[in-house]
Write a protein that holds these residues in place. Structure first.
Motif, PDB file in Angstrom:
ATOM      1  N   ALA A  85     -13.051   1.437  -2.472  1.00 34.16           N
ATOM      2  CA  ALA A  85     -12.160   2.479  -2.993  1.00 34.16           C
ATOM      3  C   ALA A  85     -12.817   3.848  -2.867  1.00 34.16           C
ATOM      4  O   ALA A  85     -13.981   4.025  -3.225  1.00 34.16           O
ATOM      5  N   ASP A 107      -9.809  -0.482   1.359  1.00 30.34           N
ATOM      6  CA  ASP A 107      -9.068  -0.134   0.148  1.00 30.34           C
ATOM      7  C   ASP A 107      -8.037   0.974   0.453  1.00 30.34           C
ATOM      8  O   ASP A 107      -8.321   1.892   1.223  1.00 30.34           O
ATOM      9  N   GLY A 117      -5.134   2.662   4.008  1.00 30.74           N
ATOM     10  CA  GLY A 117      -5.665   1.306   3.881  1.00 30.74           C
ATOM     11  C   GLY A 117      -6.078   0.656   5.190  1.00 30.74           C
ATOM     12  O   GLY A 117      -6.422  -0.522   5.217  1.00 30.74           O
ATOM     13  N   ASP A 155       0.802  -1.228   0.000  1.00 32.99           N
ATOM     14  CA  ASP A 155       0.000   0.000   0.000  1.00 32.99           C
ATOM     15  C   ASP A 155       0.836   1.279   0.000  1.00 32.99           C
ATOM     16  O   ASP A 155       0.301   2.378  -0.094  1.00 32.99           O
TER      17      ASP A 155
END
Lengths: 164, 422
Positions: B375, B393, B389, A40
Motif C-alpha cells: 500500500a 495494492d 493496482g 479496485d
C-alpha cells in the motif's frame, strides 16, 4: 433480448485491471472472478449489484488487457448489459464472443444517472431510461456480428460451421 | 489497378483471398500464428473443447507460452499452467515452451523466428501487437477468439483504418524508443488510435534497431490501437537472417494510400518521458519529475526486457549502487537474453549495483508475482501499464519510463536522468 435493471454509472477509461485485478487471474472460475468484479474501482460494487443491473460508462470502456476474465466477471456478477460512449476493441470483441450485450451511445450515457432504472432491447438497440422516460437509439451491429450474437456466441457459430 | 492500400490493408487482402480491401470491411482471414499464455490459454482450451473438433487446425502454427504466473507462483497458477501443458502435449503443439526455454512471449516469438513479415497473427494477449515491428499484422484478442482460431485457422476482422506517425530528425541522447511511444500516447491519448492501425515511418524508425521497434509497436495498444506496424527494411532482414522459421512476404504501403490522419513529429521535441499514474497517456518530462521518490524499480517486460534494454540499463548502472531503501528488479525477457547478459558482463554490473535478477517472467508487470507493491508504494517500471493496482495494492503507484531513466532512478532513489548521476 430485453433487459431491465438499475444503472451503475462510471467514468472513462475503466480498464481491465480494475474490472478484474490480475491478483485474481490465477483462476478462470466465473463465480470466483465475479466476487472481485470492479473491486479496485468501487469496492462496494459486488455487494450492491443485483441480477439484471446495467453498467454505464463513458469512453474507452475495457481498455488494457485481453483478459476475457473481464467480461466473464461482469456477466457473472449479474450485469445484463453495458452501455458506454465507446469500448476498447479487445473488450468489444470479447463481449460479443462471450455473449455479453454491449451498446455504444453517447446520448444514452449522458442521459442516465446512477441508480436510474434502465431498459435495454439489445436486438433493436433501443435504450429506455425508465426513471426519466427518455429513449435512445443505437447503431445496430453489422450482419456478420449479428450472426455471431444470434447463434449464441462465437463458439456456437464456429461449431455450426465445422459441423456442416 | 486496385485501389492504393496501406501495408495493413495489403496483409488483410492477401489473407482474405481478396484483390483489395478497405477500412471498415468485415473479412474472414487465414491466420499464420495463434498465440496464448498461461492466463488466457486455459479459457481458450475450455472453449476449444466445445467446438466439436478433436485436433487443432495446425499443431505447428499455435504458440503456447507459460510466462505470466510462471515459474508457478502458487497452486492455482500451477493448475492453470498444467492445463496448457497437458493440452500442448496432447495436441503435439510444436511451439510450446517449458520453463527453462520459456521467455516473455513477445520477446520470445520474434527472437525464435516464429513470427515474420506479412504474417497475420492473433494472440490472447493485448501486447501481441509487438510483432508489427517485423512488418506483420498482429493483434490481441480474447481466449474465445483463440479457441475458434485453434479449431479453424481463421478469424473475423474489421479491416482497420490507419494513422501514420512520421517521426523525423534525430533523437537526443538518452531519448529512447520508449520515449517516442510514450510521447505519442501522451499526444493522442489512451483511445487516440481506437480500432485503428498505427503505422510508424520516418528516419527515426529507419535508424531504430529491432528491439526498439518492438518497444514502439508493443505499446500501440496503450493508445487503443488494433495494431502497430513498421515496414520491412534491411534492419528487419538482417534480424530475420538465420532466425526466420518460414519464408516471408514483404508489404509496403502505396505512396497514395489513405490515412485517417498523418502526424508529423519532430524528433527534437521528444524528451525522456515518464507516464504518471494511472494512465500511460499521463506523460511528463522526466526532468520535471525529480521530486517523485520511489521504492522499487522494475526493468524488463515485453516492452523493455530485450538485450538493448539490458545494455542501456547496465551502461547507466555501471559503477553505481542502488539507493538505500530502493529495490531494483531486472528481468531479462528470455533465456537467450539472460545468457547474453552473462556473456557481455551485464550480470556483474547488475549484481554489483545491488539488483535482483529474475528468470524470465511477466511477473511484476501485471502484479502477478516477483515484485508486488505494498500500500502506498511507488515504482518506476519499464513496463507498459500504470493502471490503478496494476503492480500490487490499489493505492500503490507505477510510473512508466525507459530503461535509462529507470536505471538512473534506482540509483538516485527518485525519478532521475542518467546525466544526474555523478
Amino acid at each position: 433480448m430485453r433487459f431491465e435493471g438499475r444503472a451503475h454509472v462510471y467514468g472513462r477509461d475503466v480498464d481491465t485491471d480494475v474490472i478484474i485485478p490480475a491478483r485474481y487471474l490465477n483462476t478462470s472460475d466465473p463465480a470466483e472472478l465475479a466476487k472481485h468484479c470492479l473491486e479496485d474501482l468501487d469496492a462496494g460494487f459486488v455487494s450492491k449489484v443485483e441480477a439484471g443491473d446495467i453498467l454505464v460508462a463513458a469512453e474507452n470502456f475495457g481498455c488494457g488487457s485481453s483478459r476475457e476474465h473481464a467480461p466473464i466477471a461482469i456477466k457473472h456478477a449479474g450485469i445484463s448489459a453495458i452501455i458506454a460512449k465507446s469500448f476498447a476493441r479487445i473488450f468489444y470483441r470479447n463481449a460479443i464472443n462471450t455473449g455479453l450485450p454491449i451498446l455504444e451511445s453517447e446520448e444514452a450515457v449522458d442521459g442516465i444517472s446512477d441508480g436510474d432504472v434502465v431498459a435495454v432491447d439489445a436486438s433493436t438497440g433501443t435504450i429506455t431510461n425508465v426513471t426519466t422516460g427518455a429513449v435512445f437509439h443505437t447503431q445496430p451491429f453489422p450482419p456478420m456480428i449479428q450472426d455471431i450474437i444470434e447463434k449464441g456466441g462465437l463458439i456456437a457459430a464456429v461449431r455450426e460451421k465445422v459441423g456442416s | 489497378m486496385s485501389r492504393p492500400m496501406t501495408i495493413t490493408e495489403k496483409i488483410f487482402a492477401a489473407h482474405a483471398g481478396l484483390a483489395e480491401v478497405q477500412p471498415g470491411q468485415l473479412v474472414g482471414a487465414k491466420l499464420d500464428i495463434v498465440l496464448a499464455n498461461d492466463v488466457t490459454a486455459p479459457i481458450a482450451i475450455r472453449e476449444f473443447g466445445r467446438v466439436g473438433v478433436d485436433k487443432v487446425w495446425d499443431n505447428t502454427r499455435i504458440a503456447l507460452v507459460p510466462d505470466h504466473y510462471t515459474p508457478n507462483k502458487d497452486i492455482k497458477s500451477a493448475e492453470q499452467a498444467k492445463i496448457m501443458r497437458d493440452f500442448a502435449h496432447a495436441q503435439g503443439i510444436t511451439h510450446y515452451y517449458e520453463i527453462g526455454c520459456m521467455g516473455v512471449e513477445h520477446a520470445l516469438l520474434p527472437e525464435q523466428g516464429v513470427v515474420g513479415p506479412g504474417d497475420l497473427i492473433i494472440g490472447a494477449d493485448s501486447h501481441t501487437c509487438t510483432y508489427g515491428a517485423l512488418g506483420a499484422f498482429a493483434t490481441g484478442v480474447g481466449s474465445t477468439d483463440v479457441a475458434a482460431a485453434m479449431a479453424t485457422g481463421e478469424s473475423w476482422f474489421k479491416v482497420p483504418s490507419s494513422i501514420k506517425f512520421n517521426v523525423t530528425g534525430q533523437l537526443a541522447p538518452w531519448v529512447s524508443p520508449k520515449d517516442v511511444i510514450l510521447h505519442i500516447i501522451g499526444m493522442i491519448g489512451v483511445d487516440g488510435a481506437l480500432y485503428q492501425a498505427m503505422e510508424f515511418t520516418g528516419d527515426v524508425f529507419d535508424c531504430m534497431d529491432m528491439d526498439g521497434r518492438m518497444t514502439v509497436c508493443n505499446m500501440a495498444i496503450e493508445a487503443g490501437a488494433k495494431s502497430g506496424i513498421i515496414a520491412v527494411d534491411d534492419i528487419t532482414r538482417a534480424y530475420l537472417e538465420g532466425r526466420a522459421e518460414r519464408t516471408w512476404t514483404e508489404y509496403h504501403s502505396d505512396p497514395d494510400a489513405v490515412y485517417t490522419q498523418v502526424y508529423e513529429i519532430d524528433a527534437a521535441t521528444i524528451v525522456p518521458t515518464v507516464a504518471f499514474p494511472h494512465l500511460p497517456s499521463n506523460t511528463r518530462a522526466a526532468a520535471d519529475a525529480r521530486d517523485v521518490k520511489i521504492d522499487q524499480v522494475v526493468i524488463g517486460s515485453c516492452t523493455n526486457g530485450r538485450i538493448e534494454d539490458m545494455r542501456v540499463a547496465a551502461g547507466v548502472l555501471k559503477g553505481h549502487k542502488v539507493a538505500d531503501g530502493v529495490r531494483l528488479i531486472i528481468l531479462p525477457a528470455t533465456q537467450d537474453i539472460w545468457r547474453q547478459c552473462m556473456h557481455e558482463g551485464l550480470m556483474d554490473v547488475f549484481l554489483d549495483a545491488g539488483a535482483a535478477v529474475s528468470t524470465p517472467t511477466c511477473g511484476p508487470c501485471l502484479g502477478g508475482h516477483m515484485g508486488i507493491l505494498a500500500a502506498g508504494e511507488r515504482a518506476v517500471a519499464t513496463t507498459n501499464r500504470n493502471f490503478v493496482g496494476r503492480m500490487g495494492d490499489p493505492t500503490s503507484e507505477v510510473y512508466l519510463s525507459s530503461p535509462a531513466v529507470a536505471a538512473a532512478t534506482a540509483v538516485a532513489g527518485h525519478i532521475a536522468l542518467p546525466d544526474d548521476l555523478s
